[in-house]
Scaffold this active site. Sequence first.
Site, PDB file in Angstrom:
ATOM      1  N   PHE A 101       0.863  -1.195   0.000  1.00  0.00           N
ATOM      2  CA  PHE A 101       0.000   0.000   0.000  1.00  0.00           C
ATOM      3  C   PHE A 101       0.889   1.231   0.000  1.00  0.00           C
ATOM      4  O   PHE A 101       1.743   1.406   0.866  1.00  0.00           O
ATOM      5  CB  PHE A 101      -0.916   0.031   1.228  1.00  0.00           C
ATOM      6  CG  PHE A 101      -1.863   1.209   1.195  1.00  0.00           C
ATOM      7  CD1 PHE A 101      -3.053   1.145   0.488  1.00  0.00           C
ATOM      8  CD2 PHE A 101      -1.537   2.413   1.821  1.00  0.00           C
ATOM      9  CE1 PHE A 101      -3.911   2.241   0.415  1.00  0.00           C
ATOM     10  CE2 PHE A 101      -2.385   3.509   1.749  1.00  0.00           C
ATOM     11  CZ  PHE A 101      -3.578   3.424   1.053  1.00  0.00           C
TER      12      PHE A 101
ATOM     13  N   ASP B  14       9.261   2.775   1.397  1.00  0.00           N
ATOM     14  CA  ASP B  14       8.090   3.543   1.826  1.00  0.00           C
ATOM     15  C   ASP B  14       7.976   3.381   3.339  1.00  0.00           C
ATOM     16  O   ASP B  14       7.463   2.377   3.841  1.00  0.00           O
ATOM     17  CB  ASP B  14       6.831   3.048   1.111  1.00  0.00           C
ATOM     18  CG  ASP B  14       5.601   3.838   1.538  1.00  0.00           C
ATOM     19  OD1 ASP B  14       5.677   4.543   2.564  1.00  0.00           O
ATOM     20  OD2 ASP B  14       4.566   3.751   0.854  1.00  0.00           O
TER      21      ASP B  14
ATOM     22  N   LYS C 297       2.787  10.863   7.714  1.00  0.00           N
ATOM     23  CA  LYS C 297       2.082  10.565   8.976  1.00  0.00           C
ATOM     24  C   LYS C 297       2.548  11.458  10.130  1.00  0.00           C
ATOM     25  O   LYS C 297       2.337  12.648  10.114  1.00  0.00           O
ATOM     26  CB  LYS C 297       2.237   9.088   9.315  1.00  0.00           C
ATOM     27  CG  LYS C 297       1.668   8.195   8.190  1.00  0.00           C
ATOM     28  CD  LYS C 297       0.607   7.292   8.669  1.00  0.00           C
ATOM     29  CE  LYS C 297       0.154   6.318   7.612  1.00  0.00           C
ATOM     30  NZ  LYS C 297      -1.261   6.300   7.412  1.00  0.00           N
TER      31      LYS C 297
END
Length: 388
Positions: A132, A217, A246
């Site tokens: 993802f 990532d 984030k």
Amino acid sequence: MSNTKTIHQHYLLNTYSFRGKTFVRGEGMYLIDDQDTQYLDCMTNYGVSIFGYNHPYITNALQDQCANITTLHCSFANDYRAEAAKRLVKRAGGTITNVYFSNSGSEAVEAALKFAMLTTGKRHIVSCINGFHGKTLGALSVTHAPKYRSAFEPLITDVDFAPYGSIKQLEKHISPETAAVILEPIQGESGVVVPDEQYLQQASDLCQQNNVLLIADEIQTGVGRTGSFLATHQSGINPDIVCLGKGLGGGMPVGATLVTKKVASHIPKNSHTSTFGGNPLACRGICATLDMLTIEQLKHVTAMGTYFLESLNKIDSPIIRQVRGRGLMIGVEVSKSQTNILQQLQQRCILACPAGEHVIRFLPPYTITKQDINTICADFYSCVQNVH
Ligand SMILES: Cc1ncc(COP(=O)(O)O)c(C=O)c1O
């Protein structure tokens, strides 16, 4: 506003699964709803609120910055932006030399893909099954789940998906046309999947042997989530590009794409820019976050993560298939309804989030204590007893 929920549901475009609550403020580990009820937050906005809510150090830094300057285009220099970039490069270490700032994780991935193409002159990317990387079109091209991508295919890059965790399979997908391999050090969204210890090192070696860039990532695993600043620090590898987002901005929206000197040297002026990217408010948030992310704090993440995993593992229930994770990125795979357990937890004033189809994911603030973990595990035990 008593009818907030109604207005929310009426006017917002309905792309999120609504969890039925209105929260009006946050304090430490807790979110507080419109009835003044406190919820122990192990969801943290999918891993953003790493120091909980309203942390005085971060709040003061952001308030101070609001009174100075919040927006300044990157065609001018700014003290906190320069400081944030320098400190990020130092914290990332290895061969990282430069930073590109954006406003979200997906944007950090967009930049990474473009930078890999510019550096290599190639377009083929290898991603992983169940990987993802975000939902904007470029990031979606390397995100695997058909439920997110199928309506938008064909997507924009030439992408292959290799089974996560298998070096042999990864090797099969790399060709002379491959620009980069992109992978998560631990797959988050698809169920907190932790690969074998050697996997990242072997993937890095494979990329080097084939002259292919490695994009890590670390949007979910980075900024201390797994007990080190980057999860890849624990594997001793030096990715060519690292994506962060984030919790990096102390709650401010931020994305960062960290690159090596080689990659930086291939990015022409104006090839990739962003109006808000690197705004001083977000960069002040980054500096405050890095101040807070001390060695002691990272040790606390590791210690609490170990205690949390041990405590969850002690829960005796036939529906628990596996407890896994690293640091404070923890997943419990269950054989019954994930949604039902999440709802029960919420009724007990504990927030967690889903991952994959069968995993309850805990991404608590780094300030969590053993006492909090005991409370969560006691409630989790009751929930799994009652699940249907
Ligand atoms: C590993 C990873 N990459 C990219 C993203 C996308 O980040 P954002 O939602 O900020 O665009 C996420 C978000 O969950 C993620 O976990």
